[in-house]
Each structure stands twice: as structure tokens, then as C-alpha cells.
Design a protein around this motif. Structure first.
Motif, short mmCIF file in Angstrom:
data_model
loop_
_atom_site.label_atom_id
_atom_site.label_comp_id
_atom_site.label_asym_id
_atom_site.label_seq_id
_atom_site.Cartn_x
_atom_site.Cartn_y
_atom_site.Cartn_z
N ARG A 199 5.10 36.47 6.70
CA ARG A 199 4.08 37.53 6.87
C ARG A 199 3.07 37.20 7.96
O ARG A 199 2.81 38.04 8.84
N PRO A 200 2.43 36.00 7.96
CA PRO A 200 1.50 35.72 9.06
C PRO A 200 2.21 35.63 10.41
O PRO A 200 1.62 36.00 11.44
N ARG A 201 3.48 35.18 10.42
CA ARG A 201 4.21 35.13 11.68
C ARG A 201 4.48 36.54 12.21
O ARG A 201 4.36 36.80 13.42
N LEU A 202 4.82 37.44 11.30
CA LEU A 202 5.04 38.84 11.71
C LEU A 202 3.74 39.47 12.18
O LEU A 202 3.71 40.18 13.20
N ALA A 203 2.66 39.21 11.45
CA ALA A 203 1.35 39.74 11.85
C ALA A 203 0.94 39.17 13.21
O ALA A 203 0.41 39.89 14.07
N SER A 204 1.20 37.89 13.41
CA SER A 204 0.87 37.25 14.68
C SER A 204 1.66 37.87 15.83
O SER A 204 1.12 38.10 16.92
N PHE A 205 2.94 38.15 15.58
CA PHE A 205 3.75 38.79 16.62
C PHE A 205 3.21 40.18 16.97
O PHE A 205 3.11 40.54 18.15
N ALA A 206 2.82 40.95 15.95
CA ALA A 206 2.28 42.29 16.19
C ALA A 206 0.97 42.22 16.97
O ALA A 206 0.73 43.02 17.89
N ILE A 207 0.12 41.27 16.61
CA ILE A 207 -1.16 41.11 17.31
C ILE A 207 -0.93 40.70 18.76
O ILE A 207 -1.56 41.21 19.68
N THR A 208 0.00 39.76 18.96
CA THR A 208 0.33 39.31 20.31
C THR A 208 0.84 40.47 21.16
O THR A 208 0.43 40.65 22.32
N LEU A 209 1.72 41.27 20.58
CA LEU A 209 2.27 42.43 21.29
C LEU A 209 1.16 43.42 21.64
O LEU A 209 1.13 43.96 22.76
N PHE A 210 0.24 43.63 20.71
CA PHE A 210 -0.87 44.56 20.97
C PHE A 210 -1.72 44.08 22.14
O PHE A 210 -2.08 44.86 23.03
N ILE A 211 -2.05 42.79 22.17
CA ILE A 211 -2.89 42.27 23.26
C ILE A 211 -2.14 42.34 24.58
O ILE A 211 -2.71 42.72 25.62
N LEU A 212 -0.84 41.98 24.57
CA LEU A 212 -0.05 42.03 25.80
C LEU A 212 0.05 43.46 26.33
O LEU A 212 -0.05 43.69 27.54
N LEU A 213 0.23 44.41 25.43
CA LEU A 213 0.26 45.81 25.85
C LEU A 213 -1.11 46.24 26.40
O LEU A 213 -1.19 47.06 27.32
N SER A 214 -2.17 45.68 25.85
CA SER A 214 -3.52 45.99 26.33
C SER A 214 -3.71 45.55 27.78
O SER A 214 -4.55 46.10 28.50
N PHE A 215 -2.94 44.56 28.20
CA PHE A 215 -3.03 44.05 29.56
C PHE A 215 -2.36 44.95 30.59
O PHE A 215 -2.53 44.75 31.79
N CYS A 216 -1.60 45.93 30.14
CA CYS A 216 -0.88 46.76 31.11
C CYS A 216 -0.85 48.25 30.76
O CYS A 216 -0.49 49.08 31.60
#
Length: 881
Positions: free
Chosen positions: A322-339
């Protein structure tokens, strides 16, 4: 001594976390000969053109006149300063500046910068110790990577933002205590402090705290009900932090609504701002240069080893899915925020950054290091099933970058090789079991991380040039000297103009009232007014460099400082240390007030008071022209109640025009000239002979930039502030009757549009008559500060108003004979009040809008929180008893 030894022995890791980044960056500053280590300085771009002047203003506010915290006439023609302070100057480390006056100010900024590097490392090390994620001196690998992340290297010149790096870890610790122990106060206090120190960075941290809370609640087995309650408490705690900080936030919000907030984007496009894979370039050492400042990708460098550890988190089965999945979603959100444009705007509070894109990328670097700290624990193990895919990813990144090097101006072959080397050593280190030699293993870890971060810092910053210490120090010394001479001889209220400039905030550097400013809280009405009267302007700046006799009089420019050219031993004229930005023959009409080897100061006898009696016709005056000369005349004539329809300025013809390598034309203004021979020089030379000793002015449009043509007056390069978006007015002659004047436009491109090129003569007798009328009823000031002006005025006519050249603001209040009078805005810029014929006592005072409301909200919120906390404590004590 024993106490000191014991303290060092107990806290040596934390001290090293502070000292290592300070030593590394201090060594680099010494290597680049930055003062006090040499002849260069730490100043560059906005730090040299804006922030350094604000720091000088901070010194004068704290040491001389605290009222300028609220308002200052050093900000263009006058403006609210709460927004400036809350964005630029609320860092507690700014107190260091108090020990560095004048030309040593740049040294003070260097010390502050080093302190922020050190505190960032200390703060992250402290967080790792508090959470027990890491222990021993291996913490230094993480703290150094954090303190010297790519974001701080790229934004070192934006020293005003760097406080967020040492404030983010205690905010995160507060969130951890809130979730784990249901104790919100650490978070509330530290987030309140961050809001006060820099609300802009706090906005980005606020978004990140939402993401971090989502991860935390997935990382803890609290159950849905408890998790929901903790999230609600987090929301309530965040709101309470905002209420605590309202004393500063509310007046700042008002200031933003009048300035920067007016530029908020309303039309948002759902699109990628660039190809997302371009972010991979930022993973390489030295991935920054000057071209990355105005536009580029997010600065996310934290070192290859930390990046690999971050990637391993997602496949590390020591952690629940669960925290790994949440971490992946958060990472994806921030990376998308960059572009992705809408998300990018969200992080930047609805405004595209002007230079320095993706300012929130520090949260991603924190996130990467936070996850890496979870992975690289003493019991970390890695198998070949993870090593091989990891190596393939790293190799693929470098191959992609090599094949697309033409798209990355900041990447060289040597940088790729260095990155590959660090990656290889990092993978080898990951594969070595720690239990063989923990001390050597951890030591290599710290050395590898430190060396990689230092290599990135040195390589990146070597791409940036800096202002020499003499350019800053000598200019500042001479400016202070000239201003202080004026102040010693005249303690009244007046504005000072000048024909030279280092920055548009020289007024704040030398603590005087002028007419220029560069800052993000500039009210739009000021650039609009400047553009309408022929002065250079932009969304965030104004420069009073092109004044005529009319505007110099209207705006109360009582003194003008000019640079005297220096002379070499051989008798040749050389450039002054005071760079010229305007040409002003009008000063031939004035007397020299003071002079030294480098400057002359003139006194303008035409300058009006800051407030004076004027015709109420000005209230109905509307701009119906884009001609700045005509608009100046209309304003001045309306104020003086002039019944003549004749303009103060008369159009003049050129006596002769010379065309070289361009077509001939009977019409000058509006003509597009083209080179006939592309390889030969081309120019248009305009000549006229003044028939009187009156002032002559030339206008030309915004299309005639320095990229299009070079300008020459009588054969010498015409000095003109280079950035302008409206037609500007240039003083080309005064008291030069019978002497030929030539104006030459030398083409730099194939074509040249002589946009709005016209010559005007000021009707001196007409101007003098109107000026005498306006000077007949001035406000005689008996007390003045930046927030209060009192005096008396004798109004000699009916149908008058008290006209001021104070920019209109709801913060200004006026009393006439002890009674409050409603203020009005005239010509969409200035403050005025109605006034009757006769003798009056006048008081003008400034109170930042929403300041009182903000203080009340803060006091009530803090008081209520204290009472509630004491009540809860008493109740718990009673229950235990």
C-alpha cells in the motif's frame, strides 16, 4: 571547555551535517574569488539586480526607519512594502545583513547563502535522527545530498527561497507526530513559521503535505476511521497555521490582489509543456547552465546513488504494497506536474513563472531522498534480480542522453562519462554486503554521495558568470556619497532622479526617494502610467530615465545626479563606474548643487511639492491618445486649469535627412527602411538646428530596440534604457540654439521601422506660466515620513483639489483641518482629495489595508489556541489525579 568538548562529542554528526555543505560551497566561492576571497562577488542575475538592493533596504528599515516596513517612496513613486517584505525579506537570517554595510553587503549575502546551505543539511540530518530512519555518520550522505541538491544549486541566486529547505524537515516531522501520536502542534508551529518567512514556498509545501499525508496514512495501519480523523485534524491544523500568520498574510494578500495577483492565468490548456523524457537530462552531474534560467526542465539532481535507492523502494518487499503504491502515485503526480500545464500552474499558484521554472522541484528531491533513506538502511540487501534491471535502466538513461545530446545544451561527453562512473561505483557499492566492514562501507557511502554532489555543484556553477565586486562596491560607494550630500543639505521631502543606473532598485540600495523599481508586487497602474508618459515600463518594473521638464516638475524630481566621465592618464575619456542610462541636456538649464570627481548633482527649480492645489478639471481628464508628449501636456495643463488649447509641445521638422544604403523617403516616421546592399552598413541620419534655446525631445516606438538599431546623438552613442514596450521620449537638445544636432539610426538588421519617430520642442514660456501657477499653492510640509505627511496649504482659488503624486491606494487616509476626507483617484494613478479655498491643515497617513484585521485574526487565533491547550492540559491532569 569540558562543556564544549562534551557538546561536540554528543552532536558531532549534526555539526558535520552543517559544516560539510558550508565547507564545500565556501571552498567553491573562494575558488571563484568571491568577496571576501577575491575580486568577484556572489551577485548574479536577480540577486545582483534586485535582491541585493532589497537587503540594503532591509538594513535601513531595521536600523533607521521601521515605518518603511509598511510603505516606501523608494518603491517607484511610492508603494506598499508589506508584500515586498513577506516575499523577499522575512528570513530571520537576514539579520546577518545588519553587520555588512555599503559595499560589504555582497559579503553578507554570501554568508547568508552559506548559512542556508548548512542549515538545510542540519535540518535533514535532524529529521533522520528524530525518525530513526538512519543512525551514525551515514546520515551525512543523505544530509549532504539534501543540502546540495540540484534545486539549491540552480536557485542559489534566489537566496530568498532557500529557507524552505531547512524549514521543510520540521514541517514533515510535525506531520509524522500528528499521524503517529495525534499531536498537531509541531506541525502547526513550523508551518506557521514557514508561512511568515515565505508564503510562496509555503504554498508549494502545503500541496506537498497533502501528498505526504496520503503516503503516511497508507504506511500506517490505523484503520479507515482513525486515518480519516487524522486527515481532518491535518486540515484543521493547516487552517490554524494560516490563521496564526494572518497578521502578515492578510495585508500581503491585499497587496498581491493589487499587483501580482492581477496576472493570474484564467485560460489553462491541458497540454504537455515539453517531451517528458527531457527531464532525464537533469539526472546528470552539472545539468544546469544560464539557458536553463529563463526556461528549461526541473532541477531534480540528487545523485545517481540516491536515485537508484529511490527506484529500489518500489520493489523492496520490506515495505507493504500500500505505501509503495501510494508512493508510486505521488511520484507520478509530481512528475506530471513538471510537464503538464494545469498541474504546473497549480504549484505556482496560478501564474507561470517569469524565469526559474518548476520552482517546486525541491519537494521531489526531498521525496527521493526520503524514500532512499527508507531503503538504504544497515540491513539493506540486494539480489541480482534487482541489480540487473536497475543497471539496464541506468544504462538506458545514458544511452538516450547520448543519442539526443543536441537537445541538451548543458550536457557534454565528459559529464556523461562522470555520471556513468558514479553510477558504476554506486551499483558496486549497493552489491557489497555491509557486515564485512560497516565503518568502511558507511565511509565509502558518505564519500561517494559527497563527492558526487560537490562535482555537480562545481560543474553547474562554473557555467554562470558573476558581477565583479568592484562593479558593485565602487558604484554603491559613489551612489551613497552623492545621495548623502543631498540629504545633508536638504531634509525636506523630494524625489531624486539620475542619468545613470546599476539597477532599477538603486533607490532602495541608497535609501532615497526616486522613481524606479523592479519587484513582483508592482501595482499595474504604475507601469501603465509610466508607459503613457514615455518612460520604460514592464509588468514588474518601471525606470524613470526619460523625464521631460514637464514630468520632472510634476513628479517632484528636485535633484538630478549625473555621472562625470573619468579621464585616463593619457587624457582620454573613459567610461565611468556609473553606467549611463539616459541623455539629459535639460540639466544645462539648472544649477549645480554639488559635485565630486565622479558625479554632479543639479537642483531642479521647477519641481512641485508632493501635494499642491490644482484645478479639479483633472478629475474628468481621460486619456484619448497614445502619444506620450500629448498626454504629458494634457495632464499638466488640466492641473493648472489652462484654458488654452495649445499644447506645451510643438512638432518640429528635421532640416536634413541623410540616407545611406537604404531607400530615400520624404516621410520619416512610420517608414520601413530596407538595406539595399546586405553586406554594407546602413543608416538614417536626421539633422536639425534648434532655432531657440528651448528643450527638444525625440520620440520613438517600442519596435526600435537595441536589437534593431544603434542610436547616436551628435556622433556619440545615445544612452537609453534598453527595455521598453511603449513609445519613449528622449531629450536631445536644450540651450543649444544654432548648433546642429544629428540623430543617427544605424541598422543592425535587414529592415528597420522608424516607429513614432518625431521631434518636439517644449514651449518654455507656456510651461513656465503653468508651472508658476502650480507652485503657487504647495503643501508646506512640517513633518514627513514614509507613512505620514503633515503640513499646511493656502488654496487661492475655487474649484480646486489637493493633488498629490502619491500613487492611489486605499491604505492612504487624509484629514483636512482634522476631518477625514474621502480620497479619489485621478488619471487612474494618483491620490487626490477635494479642498476648499482658504488656509488648511492637512494630514496624510498610511495604514496597510487589512493589517488591523490580520492582527486581530492572529491574536484571537493564538489566544484561543493557548486557552484551549491550557484547558485540555488541566483536564488531563485532573483526570489523572
Amino acid at each position: 571547555m569540558d562543556f564544549i568538548k562534551r557538546f561536540i562529542r554528543q552532536n558531532w554528526i549534526m555539526l558535520c551535517a552543517f559544516i560539510i555543505p558550508v565547507a564545500l560551497m565556501g571552498g567553491y566561492f573562494a575558488y571563484r574569488s568571491m568577496a571576501p576571497f577575491g575580486s568577484s562577488s556572489i551577485l548574479t542575475v536577480d540577486l545582483g539586480q534586485q535582491y541585493i538592493d532589497f537587503y540594503s533596504y532591509f538594513r535601513s528599515t531595521v536600523l533607521s526607519h521601521p515605518d518603511t516596513f509598511f510603505y516606501s517612496f523608494s518603491k517607484d513613486l511610492g508603494g506598499d512594502m508589506v508584500g515586498i517584505f513577506s516575499y523577499y525579506l522575512m528570513s530571520p537570517l537576514n539579520l546577518i545583513i545588519l553587520f555588512f554595510p555599503g559595499k560589504t553587503l555582497s559579503v553578507g549575502v554570501l554568508v547568508i547563502t552559506l548559512m542556508k546551505y548548512g542549515l538545510a543539511g542540519y535540518s535533514f540530518a535532524w529529521l533522520l535522527q528524530k525518525t530513526k530512519l538512519q543512525a551514525g555518520f551515514r546520515i551525512l550522505a543523505f544530509s549532504t545530498s539534501y543540502a546540495m541538491m540540484g534545486w539549491i544549486i540552480a536557485n542559489q541566486l534566489n537566496v530568498i527561497w532557500l529557507d524552505v529547505l531547512y524549514l521543510l524537515p520540521p514541517v514533515i516531522w510535525g506531520l509524522i507526530k500528528l499521524v503517529n501520536e495525534n499531536k498537531p502542534w509541531v506541525y502547526i508551529i513550523w508551518f506557521s513559521i514557514l508561512l511568515v518567512i515565505n508564503y510562496y514556498m509555503a504554498w508549494m509545501v502545503a500541496i506537498f503535505t497533502i501528498l505526504f499525508m496520503i503516503w503516511q496514512l497508507n504506511d500506517r495501519s490505523l484503520g479507515f476511521k482513525t486515518s480519516f480523523k487524522r486527515f481532518l485534524k491535518y486540515i484543521g491544523s493547516s487552517v490554524l497555521s494560516v490563521l496564526f500568520a494572518c497578521a502578515l498574510l492578510l495585508p500581503t494578500l491585499y497587496a498581491l490582489m493589487q499587483s501580482k495577483g492581477t496576472y493570474t492565468e484564467t485560460a489553462v490548456k491541458f497540454k504537455f509543456e515539453y517531451f517528458p523524457f527531457k527531464m532525464l537530462g537533469k539526472l546528470i552531474t552539472g545539468s544546469f547552465n544560464f539557458k536553463e534560467m529563463p526556461s528549461g526542465q526541473p532541477n531534480i539532481f540528487v545523485g545517481m546513488l540516491m536515485l537508484m535507492a529511490f527506484l529500489l523502494y518500489f520493489v523492496d518487499r520490506r515495505f507493504h504494497w500500500r505505501p509503495r503504491l501510494a508512493s508510486f502515485a505521488i511520484t507520478l503526480f509530481i512528475l506530471l506536474s513538471f510537464c503538464l500545464q494545469p498541474l504546473d500552474l497549480l504549484w505556482h499558484a496560478g501564474q507561470f513563472p517569469v524565469w526559474y521554472p518548476y520552482r517546486f522541484s525541491f519537494v521531489f528531491s526531498f521525496w527521493v531522498l526520503w524514500m532512499a533513506a527508507h531503503v538504504l538502511t544497515p540491513n539493506f540487501r540486494i539480489g541480482w534480480k534487482k541489480v540487473i534491471p536497475l543497471a539496464i535502466i541506468i544504462i538506458a538513461i545514458h544511452i538516450y542522453l547520448k543519442l539526443n545530446m543536441s537537445s541538451f545544451s548543458y550536457i557534454t561527453d565528459s559529464q556523461l562519462l562522470i555520471s556513468i562512473g558514479f553510477s558504476f561505483v554506486g551499483i558496486v557499492w549497493l552489491c557489497i554486503p555491509r557486515y564485512y566492514s560497516p565503518f568502511l562501507y558507511d565511509g565509502l557511502f558518505v564519500m561517494l554521495a559527497t563527492f558526487e554532489m560537490a562535482t555537480n555543484a562545481y560543474t553547474s556553477l562554473n557555467n554562470i558568470s558573476y558581477v565583479s565586486q568592484s562593479d558593485f562596491g565602487d558604484y554603491t560607494t559613489e551612489l551613497d556619497k552623492a545621495v548623502n550630500k543631498i540629504k545633508k543639505s536638504d531634509s525636506g521631502f523630494y524625489r531624486i532622479g539620475k542619468t545613470f543606473m546599476r539597477t532599477k532598485d538603486d533607490t532602495m540600495q541608497a535609501d532615497y526617494d526616486g522613481g524606479s523599481h523592479f519587484g513582483s508586487t508592482l501595482e499595474p497602474s504604475i507601469p501603465s502610467f509610466y508607459g503613457s508618459i514615455g518612460e520604460p515600463d514592464g509588468d514588474g518594473f518601471v525606470a524613470y530615465t526619460n523625464g521631460t521638464q514637464v514630468t520632472d516638475s510634476l513628479l517632484g524630481m528636485k535633484y538630478f545626479m549625473t555621472a562625470r566621465p573619468t579621464t585616463s592618464i593619457l587624457g582620454q575619456t573613459t567610461s565611468s563606474i556609473l553606467p549611463a542610462t539616459s541623455n539629459k541636456p535639460d540639466l544645462n538649464r539648472e544649477n549645480i548643487k554639488s559635485e565630486d570627481s565622479l558625479t554632479q548633482t543639479y537642483r531642479n527649480k521647477n519641481a512641485l511639492s508632493i501635494a499642491f492645489a490644482a484645478s479639479d478639471k483633472i478629475k474628468s481628464l481621460k486619456s484619448n491618445t497614445s502619444d506620450p508628449v500629448a498626454w504629458q501636456s494634457k495632464i499638466y495643463q488640466a492641473l493648472a486649469g489652462d484654458k488654452s488649447n495649445k499644447s506645451l509641445f510643438e512638432v518640429q521638422n528635421f532640416d536634413h535627412v541623410t540616407f545611406n544604403n537604404v531607400q530615400t523617403s520624404k516621410k520619416i516616421t512610420g517608414t520601413v527602411f530596407s538595406k539595399q546592399n546586405l553586406l554594407e552598413p546602413a543608416y538614417v541620419k536626421l539633422t536639425f538646428v534648434p532655432k531657440t534655446n528651448e528643450s527638444y525631445y525625440l520620440t520613438f516606438g517600442a519596435n526600435l530596440t537595441s536589437d534593431v538599431a544603434s542610436y547616436y546623438l551628435n556622433g556619440k552613442k545615445l544612452t537609453q534604457y534598453p527595455t521598453f514596450r511603449n513609445t519613449v521620449i528622449i531629450n536631445v537638445a536644450s540651450k543649444q540654439k544654432g548648433k546642429p544636432v544629428t540623430i543617427t539610426f544605424k541598422m543592425k538588421q535587414q529592415t528597420m521601422w522608424l516607429q513614432n519617430v518625431s521631434l518636439y520642442k517644449l514651449d518654455q514660456s507656456h510651461f513656465d506660466k503653468l508651472k508658476t501657477t502650480l507652485k503657487s499653492s504647495p503643501l508646506k510640509i512640517n513633518y514627513h515620513s514614509n507613512t505620514k505627511i503633515t503640513g499646511t496649504i493656502d488654496v487661492k482659488k475655487q474649484h480646486q483639489l489637493l493633488m498629490t503624486t502619491i500613487p492611489y491606494s486605499k491604505g492612504w487616509h487624509v484629514k483636512v483641518d482634522g476631518k477625514n476626507v474621502k480620497t479619489t483617484k485621478v488619471i487612474n494613478t494618483f491620490l487626490s482629495v477635494p479642498i476648499s479655498k482658504g488656509h488648511h491643515k492637512v494630514e496624510l497617513y498610511y495604514r496597510s489595508p487589512w493589517l488591523i484585521a490580520g492582527i486581530i485574526v492572529s491574536v484571537v487565533s493564538i489566544g484561543s489556541a493557548i486557552i484551549f491547550t491550557l484547558y485540555q492540559h488541566k483536564r488531563r491532569t485532573k483526570n489523572r489525579g
